[in-house]
Design a protein around this motif. Sequence first.
Motif, PDB file in Angstrom:
ATOM      1  N   GLY A 214       0.781  -1.230   0.000  1.00  0.00           N
ATOM      2  CA  GLY A 214       0.000   0.000   0.000  1.00  0.00           C
ATOM      3  C   GLY A 214       0.808   1.272   0.000  1.00  0.00           C
ATOM      4  O   GLY A 214       0.240   2.367  -0.046  1.00  0.00           O
ATOM      5  N   THR A 215       2.145   1.157   0.055  1.00  0.00           N
ATOM      6  CA  THR A 215       2.981   2.364   0.132  1.00  0.00           C
ATOM      7  C   THR A 215       3.490   2.820  -1.225  1.00  0.00           C
ATOM      8  O   THR A 215       3.842   3.982  -1.390  1.00  0.00           O
ATOM      9  CB  THR A 215       4.185   2.130   1.059  1.00  0.00           C
ATOM     10  OG1 THR A 215       4.994   1.064   0.531  1.00  0.00           O
ATOM     11  CG2 THR A 215       3.724   1.758   2.463  1.00  0.00           C
ATOM     12  N   PHE A 216       3.555   1.910  -2.198  1.00  0.00           N
ATOM     13  CA  PHE A 216       4.037   2.289  -3.522  1.00  0.00           C
ATOM     14  C   PHE A 216       2.944   3.030  -4.297  1.00  0.00           C
ATOM     15  O   PHE A 216       1.755   2.678  -4.206  1.00  0.00           O
ATOM     16  CB  PHE A 216       4.462   1.059  -4.317  1.00  0.00           C
ATOM     17  CG  PHE A 216       5.819   0.535  -3.944  1.00  0.00           C
ATOM     18  CD1 PHE A 216       6.959   0.992  -4.591  1.00  0.00           C
ATOM     19  CD2 PHE A 216       5.962  -0.409  -2.933  1.00  0.00           C
ATOM     20  CE1 PHE A 216       8.213   0.511  -4.251  1.00  0.00           C
ATOM     21  CE2 PHE A 216       7.209  -0.898  -2.592  1.00  0.00           C
ATOM     22  CZ  PHE A 216       8.341  -0.439  -3.245  1.00  0.00           C
ATOM     23  N   VAL A 217       3.332   4.042  -5.030  1.00  0.00           N
ATOM     24  CA  VAL A 217       2.421   4.734  -5.950  1.00  0.00           C
ATOM     25  C   VAL A 217       2.727   4.175  -7.343  1.00  0.00           C
ATOM     26  O   VAL A 217       3.790   4.462  -7.904  1.00  0.00           O
ATOM     27  CB  VAL A 217       2.641   6.255  -5.916  1.00  0.00           C
ATOM     28  CG1 VAL A 217       1.675   6.949  -6.869  1.00  0.00           C
ATOM     29  CG2 VAL A 217       2.475   6.783  -4.498  1.00  0.00           C
ATOM     30  N   PRO A 218       1.833   3.336  -7.895  1.00  0.00           N
ATOM     31  CA  PRO A 218       2.157   2.605  -9.123  1.00  0.00           C
ATOM     32  C   PRO A 218       2.516   3.492 -10.314  1.00  0.00           C
ATOM     33  O   PRO A 218       3.394   3.182 -11.091  1.00  0.00           O
ATOM     34  CB  PRO A 218       0.877   1.803  -9.405  1.00  0.00           C
ATOM     35  CG  PRO A 218       0.202   1.682  -8.083  1.00  0.00           C
ATOM     36  CD  PRO A 218       0.516   2.942  -7.355  1.00  0.00           C
ATOM     37  N   SER A 219       1.815   4.624 -10.454  1.00  0.00           N
ATOM     38  CA  SER A 219       2.047   5.480 -11.623  1.00  0.00           C
ATOM     39  C   SER A 219       2.002   6.940 -11.187  1.00  0.00           C
ATOM     40  O   SER A 219       1.049   7.670 -11.481  1.00  0.00           O
ATOM     41  CB  SER A 219       0.987   5.201 -12.694  1.00  0.00           C
ATOM     42  OG  SER A 219       1.231   5.936 -13.867  1.00  0.00           O
ATOM     43  N   PRO A 220       3.029   7.399 -10.466  1.00  0.00           N
ATOM     44  CA  PRO A 220       2.974   8.728  -9.838  1.00  0.00           C
ATOM     45  C   PRO A 220       2.965   9.872 -10.837  1.00  0.00           C
ATOM     46  O   PRO A 220       3.567   9.795 -11.915  1.00  0.00           O
ATOM     47  CB  PRO A 220       4.247   8.763  -8.984  1.00  0.00           C
ATOM     48  CG  PRO A 220       5.174   7.798  -9.652  1.00  0.00           C
ATOM     49  CD  PRO A 220       4.303   6.713 -10.204  1.00  0.00           C
ATOM     50  N   LEU A 221       2.267  10.937 -10.464  1.00  0.00           N
ATOM     51  CA  LEU A 221       2.251  12.149 -11.276  1.00  0.00           C
ATOM     52  C   LEU A 221       3.579  12.891 -11.130  1.00  0.00           C
ATOM     53  O   LEU A 221       4.180  12.892 -10.051  1.00  0.00           O
ATOM     54  CB  LEU A 221       1.122  13.071 -10.823  1.00  0.00           C
ATOM     55  CG  LEU A 221      -0.329  12.610 -11.026  1.00  0.00           C
ATOM     56  CD1 LEU A 221      -1.263  13.580 -10.318  1.00  0.00           C
ATOM     57  CD2 LEU A 221      -0.675  12.517 -12.501  1.00  0.00           C
ATOM     58  N   SER A 222       4.006  13.526 -12.195  1.00  0.00           N
ATOM     59  CA  SER A 222       5.158  14.425 -12.105  1.00  0.00           C
ATOM     60  C   SER A 222       4.716  15.707 -11.399  1.00  0.00           C
ATOM     61  O   SER A 222       3.510  15.986 -11.318  1.00  0.00           O
ATOM     62  CB  SER A 222       5.681  14.747 -13.498  1.00  0.00           C
ATOM     63  OG  SER A 222       4.729  15.524 -14.207  1.00  0.00           O
ATOM     64  N   PRO A 223       5.656  16.509 -10.885  1.00  0.00           N
ATOM     65  CA  PRO A 223       5.267  17.765 -10.226  1.00  0.00           C
ATOM     66  C   PRO A 223       4.402  18.659 -11.114  1.00  0.00           C
ATOM     67  O   PRO A 223       3.447  19.278 -10.640  1.00  0.00           O
ATOM     68  CB  PRO A 223       6.610  18.423  -9.898  1.00  0.00           C
ATOM     69  CG  PRO A 223       7.552  17.272  -9.743  1.00  0.00           C
ATOM     70  CD  PRO A 223       7.108  16.250 -10.749  1.00  0.00           C
ATOM     71  N   ALA A 224       4.725  18.721 -12.408  1.00  0.00           N
ATOM     72  CA  ALA A 224       3.933  19.556 -13.319  1.00  0.00           C
ATOM     73  C   ALA A 224       2.526  18.994 -13.494  1.00  0.00           C
ATOM     74  O   ALA A 224       1.530  19.738 -13.509  1.00  0.00           O
ATOM     75  CB  ALA A 224       4.633  19.656 -14.677  1.00  0.00           C
ATOM     76  N   GLU A 225       2.432  17.663 -13.613  1.00  0.00           N
ATOM     77  CA  GLU A 225       1.115  17.016 -13.762  1.00  0.00           C
ATOM     78  C   GLU A 225       0.282  17.207 -12.499  1.00  0.00           C
ATOM     79  O   GLU A 225      -0.927  17.453 -12.567  1.00  0.00           O
ATOM     80  CB  GLU A 225       1.296  15.525 -14.044  1.00  0.00           C
ATOM     81  CG  GLU A 225       1.822  15.202 -15.419  1.00  0.00           C
ATOM     82  CD  GLU A 225       2.088  13.714 -15.598  1.00  0.00           C
ATOM     83  OE1 GLU A 225       1.847  13.194 -16.699  1.00  0.00           O
ATOM     84  OE2 GLU A 225       2.530  13.068 -14.616  1.00  0.00           O
ATOM     85  N   ARG A 226       0.930  17.095 -11.345  1.00  0.00           N
ATOM     86  CA  ARG A 226       0.207  17.246 -10.076  1.00  0.00           C
ATOM     87  C   ARG A 226      -0.372  18.657  -9.949  1.00  0.00           C
ATOM     88  O   ARG A 226      -1.528  18.823  -9.540  1.00  0.00           O
ATOM     89  CB  ARG A 226       1.158  16.952  -8.912  1.00  0.00           C
ATOM     90  CG  ARG A 226       0.500  17.046  -7.556  1.00  0.00           C
ATOM     91  CD  ARG A 226       1.450  16.629  -6.448  1.00  0.00           C
ATOM     92  NE  ARG A 226       1.776  15.212  -6.538  1.00  0.00           N
ATOM     93  CZ  ARG A 226       2.047  14.460  -5.480  1.00  0.00           C
ATOM     94  NH1 ARG A 226       2.005  14.977  -4.264  1.00  0.00           N
ATOM     95  NH2 ARG A 226       2.353  13.197  -5.627  1.00  0.00           N
ATOM     96  N   LYS A 227       0.407  19.666 -10.310  1.00  0.00           N
ATOM     97  CA  LYS A 227      -0.075  21.039 -10.244  1.00  0.00           C
ATOM     98  C   LYS A 227      -1.276  21.237 -11.167  1.00  0.00           C
ATOM     99  O   LYS A 227      -2.267  21.878 -10.793  1.00  0.00           O
ATOM    100  CB  LYS A 227       1.051  21.994 -10.633  1.00  0.00           C
ATOM    101  CG  LYS A 227       0.691  23.463 -10.525  1.00  0.00           C
ATOM    102  CD  LYS A 227       1.893  24.351 -10.863  1.00  0.00           C
ATOM    103  CE  LYS A 227       1.530  25.832 -10.752  1.00  0.00           C
ATOM    104  NZ  LYS A 227       2.686  26.703 -11.080  1.00  0.00           N
TER     105      LYS A 227
END
Length: 496
Positions: A214-227
């Motif tokens: 449950g701790t891994f983020v399978p496909s994390p957003l980049s900082p630009a995508e997150r914003k």
Amino acid sequence: MTDSNKQKIVESVPQRGFFGHPKGLFTLFFTEFWERFSYYGMKAILVYYMYYELSRGGLGMEESTALAIMSIYGSLVYMSGVIGGWLADRIFGASKAVFYGGIFIMLGHIALAIPGSIFLFFVSMVLIVLGTGLLKPNVSSVVGELYSEHDQRRDAGFSLFYMAINLGSFIAPLIVGTTGLNYNFHLGFGIAAVGMFLGLIIFTCTRKNLGLAGTFVPSPLSPAERKKVFLIIGIGAVLLAVVVAITIPLGLLTFDSLIVTVGILGMLIPTIYFIVMFRSPRTTSVERSRLMAYIPLFIAAVMFWAIQEQGSTILANYADKRTQLDFAGIHISPAWFQSLNPLFIITFAPVFAWVWMKLDKRQPTIPKKFAMGLLFAGLSFLVILLPAYVGGEDSLVNPLWLVLSYFIVVLGELCLSPVGLSATTKLAPSAFSAQTMSLWFLSNAAAQAINAQIVKFYSPATEMAYFGVIGGVAILLSIVLFSFSSKIQGYMKGIQ
């Protein structure tokens, strides 16, 4: 999630410690137990709270409206799993989603526990819908991460986990239902809030049992995508608030229009989900084939849940209005019938888990188990139409007919639901692991969205046709699914 990360997770979890299963199953078992206690305790009295008169502590809604809202509520709860799965896959992981979801659920029950206006009722709906969307798909996804892909204990582990769901669901109507109907609805909702609080404590104190699950983020957003995503979410929330503020005074946003809208979304969202996952470059050719196999299973699940979920709407109303509640020298609370489904699952889930493990590779394939589940669901509705046929629409029905109907649908549920959870973790594309679990729960959302459209056709005068048509369609679909089970199995590419 990469295969190497999956292996790291499995290696981080103690593989023995809870009835021969990974130790982390203990944490998830009791977290889910208390979450289901809170949810099904609330659910056992909610429909009565809506249509009981003000003098009896209710909101005084019409019965047909209350039944439709109950279905809409259930649909939105499971539909919100799309959001929860996406947030876990792209932003903060499944473990944090479970924790945040529990907080929202607890606050939602607290809102219901405060005597007040219908405004607090809708506030609680929003909080519980969002909280369950975060918690429900992700806690099941974490269960899947405790096992390697080919671990033969996986189906049995999900059956044990499913028993936790039903232990909480069994106790809740007896405690919350009795308190709410015999004393005070708001006190009952308060007990549900305490249940979720206990679940949060257990999850926090024993989280170390989960290792890296449950701790891994399978496909994390980049900082630009997150914003960009947070900006879109903010703008969307503002636009939604503006639309609601304008359409309610104009009479455009009503219960009827909401029911139609949710009905459309219930079918549209899973369709879009399948298309996005199938066309994604992150989905391999083998995973695409498995998604093709998942489609008929999803359709079968929608039909099954359309029947099973009417246990808390149509059959709850049937228990209140059509059933002889003075039986064998005791007065039966109509809320107690909500404990039948989990009681039978608690009793027979270990039996089914033992049978699947005993049969091992000789057990029925996943499509055949789904077909069996649909068959039992259809039969459960054919059984409940018999009292009207024998005694007429005006006579009170022996409660044993309801008991029998709940029992038969449980046999179907044990063939389909825990197997569906396990199959989802097996067939899910790696890049969409938590979101595919959300898709599984969308089968329930779609079913309840459909139910919101059809419950208006139910009445004592039409109950034979109502139960007969729905039950007959389920049996027909089970025959079709069984006939094509071998072909569906071929598309699973080695998944058993």
